[in-house]
Design a protein around this motif. Sequence first.
Motif, PDB file in Angstrom:
ATOM      1  N   VAL A 185      -5.324  -4.843   4.907  1.00  0.00           N
ATOM      2  CA  VAL A 185      -4.262  -4.040   4.288  1.00  0.00           C
ATOM      3  C   VAL A 185      -4.511  -3.878   2.792  1.00  0.00           C
ATOM      4  O   VAL A 185      -4.358  -2.775   2.250  1.00  0.00           O
ATOM      5  CB  VAL A 185      -2.876  -4.686   4.565  1.00  0.00           C
ATOM      6  CG1 VAL A 185      -1.788  -4.055   3.729  1.00  0.00           C
ATOM      7  CG2 VAL A 185      -2.544  -4.588   6.035  1.00  0.00           C
ATOM      8  N   GLY A 186      -4.894  -4.950   2.121  1.00  0.00           N
ATOM      9  CA  GLY A 186      -5.175  -4.851   0.692  1.00  0.00           C
ATOM     10  C   GLY A 186      -6.276  -3.868   0.386  1.00  0.00           C
ATOM     11  O   GLY A 186      -6.186  -3.077  -0.560  1.00  0.00           O
ATOM     12  N   LEU A 187      -7.333  -3.863   1.204  1.00  0.00           N
ATOM     13  CA  LEU A 187      -8.432  -2.913   0.996  1.00  0.00           C
ATOM     14  C   LEU A 187      -7.996  -1.478   1.278  1.00  0.00           C
ATOM     15  O   LEU A 187      -8.389  -0.553   0.557  1.00  0.00           O
ATOM     16  CB  LEU A 187      -9.626  -3.285   1.865  1.00  0.00           C
ATOM     17  CG  LEU A 187     -10.382  -4.531   1.429  1.00  0.00           C
ATOM     18  CD1 LEU A 187     -11.479  -4.868   2.443  1.00  0.00           C
ATOM     19  CD2 LEU A 187     -10.980  -4.352   0.037  1.00  0.00           C
ATOM     20  N   PHE A 200      -5.835  -0.426  -1.670  1.00  0.00           N
ATOM     21  CA  PHE A 200      -6.726  -0.207  -2.804  1.00  0.00           C
ATOM     22  C   PHE A 200      -7.448   1.137  -2.669  1.00  0.00           C
ATOM     23  O   PHE A 200      -7.562   1.890  -3.644  1.00  0.00           O
ATOM     24  CB  PHE A 200      -7.740  -1.347  -2.913  1.00  0.00           C
ATOM     25  CG  PHE A 200      -8.778  -1.124  -3.962  1.00  0.00           C
ATOM     26  CD1 PHE A 200      -8.464  -1.253  -5.314  1.00  0.00           C
ATOM     27  CD2 PHE A 200     -10.078  -0.777  -3.614  1.00  0.00           C
ATOM     28  CE1 PHE A 200      -9.426  -1.029  -6.295  1.00  0.00           C
ATOM     29  CE2 PHE A 200     -11.045  -0.566  -4.581  1.00  0.00           C
ATOM     30  CZ  PHE A 200     -10.719  -0.689  -5.935  1.00  0.00           C
ATOM     31  N   SER A 201      -7.882   1.469  -1.467  1.00  0.00           N
ATOM     32  CA  SER A 201      -8.557   2.745  -1.237  1.00  0.00           C
ATOM     33  C   SER A 201      -7.635   3.932  -1.497  1.00  0.00           C
ATOM     34  O   SER A 201      -8.051   4.929  -2.097  1.00  0.00           O
ATOM     35  CB  SER A 201      -9.086   2.815   0.204  1.00  0.00           C
ATOM     36  OG  SER A 201     -10.038   1.812   0.425  1.00  0.00           O
ATOM     37  N   VAL A 202      -6.394   3.826  -1.049  1.00  0.00           N
ATOM     38  CA  VAL A 202      -5.420   4.894  -1.305  1.00  0.00           C
ATOM     39  C   VAL A 202      -5.214   5.074  -2.810  1.00  0.00           C
ATOM     40  O   VAL A 202      -5.197   6.198  -3.323  1.00  0.00           O
ATOM     41  CB  VAL A 202      -4.082   4.604  -0.590  1.00  0.00           C
ATOM     42  CG1 VAL A 202      -2.972   5.511  -1.080  1.00  0.00           C
ATOM     43  CG2 VAL A 202      -4.257   4.737   0.922  1.00  0.00           C
ATOM     44  N   MET A 203      -5.094   3.964  -3.534  1.00  0.00           N
ATOM     45  CA  MET A 203      -4.897   4.058  -4.981  1.00  0.00           C
ATOM     46  C   MET A 203      -6.155   4.572  -5.691  1.00  0.00           C
ATOM     47  O   MET A 203      -6.053   5.271  -6.698  1.00  0.00           O
ATOM     48  CB  MET A 203      -4.472   2.705  -5.558  1.00  0.00           C
ATOM     49  CG  MET A 203      -3.081   2.269  -5.125  1.00  0.00           C
ATOM     50  SD  MET A 203      -1.749   3.407  -5.643  1.00  0.00           S
ATOM     51  CE  MET A 203      -1.552   4.430  -4.177  1.00  0.00           C
ATOM     52  N   THR A 204      -7.320   4.265  -5.164  1.00  0.00           N
ATOM     53  CA  THR A 204      -8.546   4.803  -5.744  1.00  0.00           C
ATOM     54  C   THR A 204      -8.564   6.322  -5.612  1.00  0.00           C
ATOM     55  O   THR A 204      -8.911   7.040  -6.556  1.00  0.00           O
ATOM     56  CB  THR A 204      -9.792   4.187  -5.058  1.00  0.00           C
ATOM     57  OG1 THR A 204      -9.765   2.769  -5.268  1.00  0.00           O
ATOM     58  CG2 THR A 204     -11.081   4.760  -5.614  1.00  0.00           C
ATOM     59  N   GLY A 205      -8.153   6.816  -4.444  1.00  0.00           N
ATOM     60  CA  GLY A 205      -8.049   8.267  -4.261  1.00  0.00           C
ATOM     61  C   GLY A 205      -7.053   8.895  -5.209  1.00  0.00           C
ATOM     62  O   GLY A 205      -7.324   9.940  -5.817  1.00  0.00           O
ATOM     63  N   GLY A 210      -3.326  -0.727  -7.274  1.00  0.00           N
ATOM     64  CA  GLY A 210      -4.622  -0.840  -6.618  1.00  0.00           C
ATOM     65  C   GLY A 210      -5.283  -2.183  -6.848  1.00  0.00           C
ATOM     66  O   GLY A 210      -5.728  -2.840  -5.899  1.00  0.00           O
ATOM     67  N   VAL A 211      -5.339  -2.624  -8.098  1.00  0.00           N
ATOM     68  CA  VAL A 211      -5.997  -3.913  -8.365  1.00  0.00           C
ATOM     69  C   VAL A 211      -5.148  -5.076  -7.847  1.00  0.00           C
ATOM     70  O   VAL A 211      -5.694  -6.101  -7.435  1.00  0.00           O
ATOM     71  CB  VAL A 211      -6.391  -4.098  -9.854  1.00  0.00           C
ATOM     72  CG1 VAL A 211      -7.371  -3.017 -10.280  1.00  0.00           C
ATOM     73  CG2 VAL A 211      -5.191  -4.142 -10.762  1.00  0.00           C
ATOM     74  N   GLY A 212      -3.829  -4.912  -7.824  1.00  0.00           N
ATOM     75  CA  GLY A 212      -2.970  -5.943  -7.238  1.00  0.00           C
ATOM     76  C   GLY A 212      -3.228  -6.092  -5.748  1.00  0.00           C
ATOM     77  O   GLY A 212      -3.348  -7.202  -5.238  1.00  0.00           O
ATOM     78  N   ALA A 213      -3.331  -4.969  -5.044  1.00  0.00           N
ATOM     79  CA  ALA A 213      -3.616  -5.003  -3.610  1.00  0.00           C
ATOM     80  C   ALA A 213      -5.006  -5.592  -3.348  1.00  0.00           C
ATOM     81  O   ALA A 213      -5.197  -6.384  -2.422  1.00  0.00           O
ATOM     82  CB  ALA A 213      -3.513  -3.602  -3.010  1.00  0.00           C
ATOM     83  N   LEU A 214      -5.969  -5.224  -4.186  1.00  0.00           N
ATOM     84  CA  LEU A 214      -7.323  -5.763  -4.050  1.00  0.00           C
ATOM     85  C   LEU A 214      -7.342  -7.272  -4.300  1.00  0.00           C
ATOM     86  O   LEU A 214      -8.006  -8.020  -3.569  1.00  0.00           O
ATOM     87  CB  LEU A 214      -8.267  -5.046  -5.010  1.00  0.00           C
ATOM     88  CG  LEU A 214      -9.737  -5.458  -4.946  1.00  0.00           C
ATOM     89  CD1 LEU A 214     -10.320  -5.159  -3.571  1.00  0.00           C
ATOM     90  CD2 LEU A 214     -10.514  -4.748  -6.040  1.00  0.00           C
ATOM     91  N   MET A 215      -6.609  -7.723  -5.294  1.00  0.00           N
ATOM     92  CA  MET A 215      -6.545  -9.155  -5.586  1.00  0.00           C
ATOM     93  C   MET A 215      -5.963  -9.928  -4.403  1.00  0.00           C
ATOM     94  O   MET A 215      -6.494 -10.964  -4.009  1.00  0.00           O
ATOM     95  CB  MET A 215      -5.697  -9.406  -6.839  1.00  0.00           C
ATOM     96  CG  MET A 215      -5.513 -10.882  -7.167  1.00  0.00           C
ATOM     97  SD  MET A 215      -6.996 -11.663  -7.783  1.00  0.00           S
ATOM     98  CE  MET A 215      -7.047 -10.961  -9.410  1.00  0.00           C
TER      99      MET A 215
END
Length: 139
Positions: free
Chosen positions: A77-79, A82-87, A112-117
Amino acid sequence: MASGWHRDIAVLIARIGIGIIFVAHGWQKLNDMTISGVQAFFTSVNAPFPEITAYVVTYIEIIGGGLLILGALTPLVGLLLFSVMTGAFVLVHVENGIFVENGGYELVLALGVGALMIAAIGAGRISIDNFIPGLRSPA
């Protein structure tokens, strides 16, 4: 390395806060903008396959945000979040600078970085993942 209940509580608070924002944004897309409005917007920013992407992004935000709150499947889910926020960063916000008041990227960067973390460190012991072998956070 930080461990113990203070870490788990901090991760729980982060998951809940970030998850609420994702659910709210997905809900906004679904109900206020409507999927057809999201599709039109995605077309205007040259998002790939806007007819499909509008659904995918909306439901990743709603379902992914909910799973983040629960601490379920957080690496995946985090990835995805993060992908959605990168877009969003690349297609919509980067050209506007950092500040959100100018349409900038500060919110999508933080989310995005919060979800990635969270994907990287795990959901903590106060989570559904804690009961799934292989996803359990260290004590």
